[in-house]
Design an enzyme around this catalytic site. Sequence first.
Site, PDB file in Angstrom:
ATOM      1  N   LYS A  67       0.840  -1.187   0.000  1.00  0.00           N
ATOM      2  CA  LYS A  67       0.000   0.000   0.000  1.00  0.00           C
ATOM      3  C   LYS A  67       0.881   1.244   0.000  1.00  0.00           C
ATOM      4  CE  LYS A  67      -3.919  -2.039  -0.227  1.00  0.00           C
ATOM      5  NZ  LYS A  67      -4.742  -1.889  -1.431  1.00  0.00           N
ATOM      6  N   LYS A  90     -13.567  -6.557  -8.634  1.00  0.00           N
ATOM      7  CA  LYS A  90     -14.191  -6.603  -7.313  1.00  0.00           C
ATOM      8  C   LYS A  90     -15.678  -6.907  -7.491  1.00  0.00           C
ATOM      9  CE  LYS A  90     -11.162  -3.594  -4.595  1.00  0.00           C
ATOM     10  NZ  LYS A  90      -9.977  -3.585  -5.450  1.00  0.00           N
ATOM     11  N   ASP A 123       0.518  -0.646  -4.912  1.00  0.00           N
ATOM     12  CA  ASP A 123      -0.861  -0.213  -5.108  1.00  0.00           C
ATOM     13  C   ASP A 123      -1.058   1.168  -4.494  1.00  0.00           C
ATOM     14  OD1 ASP A 123      -3.548   0.052  -5.469  1.00  0.00           O
ATOM     15  OD2 ASP A 123      -4.141  -1.501  -4.055  1.00  0.00           O
TER      16      ASP A 123
END
Length: 369
Positions: A165, A265, A193
Amino acid sequence: MKITRVSVYQVDLPLHEGTYKWSGGKSVEVFDSTVVQLETDAGVTGFGEVCPLGPFYLPSYAAGARAGMAELAPHLIGMDPTETTAVNRRLDAALKGHPYVKSAIDMACWDILGKVAGLPVCTLLGGRYGDDFVLYRAISQQSPEEMAANIVGYREQGYRRFQLKVGGDPDTDIARIRAASQVLEPGDKLIADANTGWLMHEAARVVRAVRDIDVYIEQPCASYEECLAIRRRTDHPFVMDESIDSVEVLLRGRADLAMDVVNLKISKLGGLTKARQARDLCASLGIAMTIEDAWGGDIVTAAISHLAHSTPPELLFTSTDFNSYVTVSTAEGAPQRENGRMSASQAPGLGITPRMEVLGDPVFVHNGA
């Protein structure tokens, strides 16, 4: 078969690590999850779940999911839940947009369909490939040294794919990527990401500074156009996530060669029915995929596992096991991580039995009365 009752539950999902942090200083300590139960006149019941990643990630929030379900519940009474396309058309006609609201309902319909057919959902979604599939581990945003140490710890649990992250200060993010790369072993994959967190000039600096590192760059900027511009300035493999929220954008991305991998997703697309459509399109176009959701517990993890396990393995970049991140189990029979991999249940439907004592009393029930 007809739907006779819609019940909706709310459950808190605290994190083992205490907090989950990503770009822009965003963080969550307890996830607010919503579970829907569909009952039928045939005595078959299905369950689904939706769990937004807070109200500041995608255009979704937990209370909105429940409010939307209250709006949709009257339209479900009398429908055949095994006719998933017809149900989706009814939901889309009754409520424009808000795909995340519809995701858990669609998931529950697939659970019922599998139970009626006597087959696991992954079989209905296209068939089971192999014995299991590969998982990634998200590395919550911390200092470069702490994130590198977390990679080492998670590798000991069997993970070989790590989603770092980033999306904060570019200099710190460059240090995070470099520190992470130094602890990788052969066969590991590293994804940086940014979760839309960089401006274009910041993203350009980062990709230039880590040009010598084998790392995937994921969703560096907020808009599709900005990400495409960065994609064209780097030779890193590129992942698109937040911008890909429909088949139309997916087709545009393929035409523009905007990505090498796309994250699908389930709730962002509106449920398993539409996620399968996007998955099958990606498979036809040769686009690798991460199969996941925004977040969730045992029921979402079960749904992810069925979609992932029915995806051709050469096109499945990775998937996820959200139920291992949280301290509360909401269902028996949910898939569990084993050495960085997972498999879908072979029981009919999603293969889960909700723990009703954990779900508690429903926040609302609609039975057409």
